[in-house]
Design an enzyme around this catalytic site. Structure first.
Site, PDB file in Angstrom:
ATOM      1  CG  HIS A  39      -2.095   0.892   1.083  1.00 46.48           C
ATOM      2  ND1 HIS A  39      -2.008   2.273   1.097  1.00 46.48           N
ATOM      3  CD2 HIS A  39      -3.419   0.611   0.897  1.00 46.48           C
ATOM      4  CE1 HIS A  39      -3.210   2.791   0.943  1.00 46.48           C
ATOM      5  NE2 HIS A  39      -4.080   1.807   0.820  1.00 46.48           N
ATOM      6  CG  HIS A  66       9.590  11.556  13.166  1.00 49.13           C
ATOM      7  ND1 HIS A  66      10.228  10.336  13.331  1.00 49.13           N
ATOM      8  CD2 HIS A  66       9.407  12.057  14.425  1.00 49.13           C
ATOM      9  CE1 HIS A  66      10.419  10.114  14.616  1.00 49.13           C
ATOM     10  NE2 HIS A  66       9.941  11.133  15.296  1.00 49.13           N
ATOM     11  N   GLY A 101       8.206   9.440   9.505  1.00 46.95           N
ATOM     12  CA  GLY A 101       7.767  10.073   8.277  1.00 46.95           C
ATOM     13  C   GLY A 101       6.841  11.244   8.515  1.00 46.95           C
TER      14      GLY A 101
END
Length: 307
Positions: free
Chosen positions: A83, A170, A174
């Site tokens: 995904h 981050h 992320g």
């Protein structure tokens, strides 16, 4: 003041480690004002989808707790899955249900985004109705290139900088996309072929961005654990394009390659009208109305008496 109810369906980039899944989901259990309706983890997608309904404030408190758990355990530099994703907590959408408008959900998304960054250090992008830039209304625009590309481009390209936070992601968690939107139906169609190219071609035929149905997003991917492929979709407005219409188009496209549909999946919660419309189509019921469903009629009567 009337009770406010929202739906929230946070998506986390973890679908394989049960102990991490449990720790995240436990953040939503037994919390006053928060109702955990459903949670599903998928190993191939490597993703956890949680369905919540409740009051805005307690849901936001629980989301912060879950985000801290995800930040502790999920390193996007090591994450792999089918995904698309940009963060440990990938997306947090708010949907109005009762006593709250879409405009209020937009305000909620913006306020929560500021709080979220302050308490977790994870930068935020706003999407759908909460987007602060028109191109960011579409989630796929924000996710372009996924985590691996965005972590570099957020530093160097102003148009890819987060809406909240510094010009970087981050280092392990992320970024998170937060927004306000209508009900979304996550609808997957599994195919009896291992050829992922076929699933990708079919996904391109039905999704809006490549000329398919409006309000349909889709990708083709391999479900390696099962030895099949999948057309994985989000119907962002089921009232404009029904499940049966999308499914029948997929069946038609699949026949070109001698492929058939094994099964379909609804991931998370779904409005009853989305199911009833397709049921009426396949059963060929003339002039069918939701009021003919006994349980729905009873709920209406009980609601009227309660008022």
């Amino acid at each position: 003041m009337a009770m406010q109810l929202i739906e929230c369906v946070p998506n986390f980039s973890e679908g394989r480690r049960q102990e991490v899944i449990d720790e995240i989901v436990n953040c939503f259990r037994d919390k006053r004002g928060v109702y955990l309706f459903d949670h599903r983890a998928d190993e191939d997608h490597n993703r956890l989808v949680v369905s919540l309904v409740g009051a805005p404030a307690p849901i936001c408190d629980a989301l912060i707790e879950a985000a801290k758990a995800a930040e502790k355990h999920i390193d996007m530099n090591k994450h792999q899955g089918g995904h698309p994703r940009i963060g440990a907590v990938d997306v947090v959408p708010f949907t109005p249900i009762k006593g709250i408008s879409m405009d209020e959900c937009i305000e909620l998304a913006h306020a929560f985004g500021e709080r979220y960054y302050k308490e977790t250090g994870i930068p935020v992008y706003f999407y759908e109705d909460a987007a602060k830039r028109p191109e960011r209304k579409r989630l796929e625009v924000i996710r372009k290139g996924q985590y691996e590309t965005l972590k570099e481009e957020a530093k160097t390209k102003p148009e890819r900088r987060p809406d909240v936070g510094e010009a970087c992601l981050h280092p392990t968690a992320g970024a998170t996309v937060i927004g306000a939107r209508k009900f979304l139906v996550a609808f997957n169609v599994n195919l009896d072929t291992t050829d992922v190219a076929i699933a990708k071609k079919i996904a391109a035929a039905v999704r809006a961005s490549s000329g398919g149905f409006c309000c349909v997003k889709g990708i083709g991917l391999a479900l390696e654990e099962r030895g099949i492929t999948q057309v994985s979709m989000n119907l962002v407005d089921y009232e404009k394009n029904s499940l049966y219409r999308v499914l029948e188009t997929i069946r038609m496209e699949a026949r070109r390659w001698g492929v058939s549909v094994i099964e379909t999946e609804v991931y998370g919660m779904i409005p009853v009208n989305a199911i009833l419309e397709s049921a009426a189509y396949y059963l060929q019921i003339a002039d069918f109305k939701p009021e003919q469903v006994l349980e729905l009629k009873l709920l209406d009567i009980m609601s009227e008496k309660a008022e």
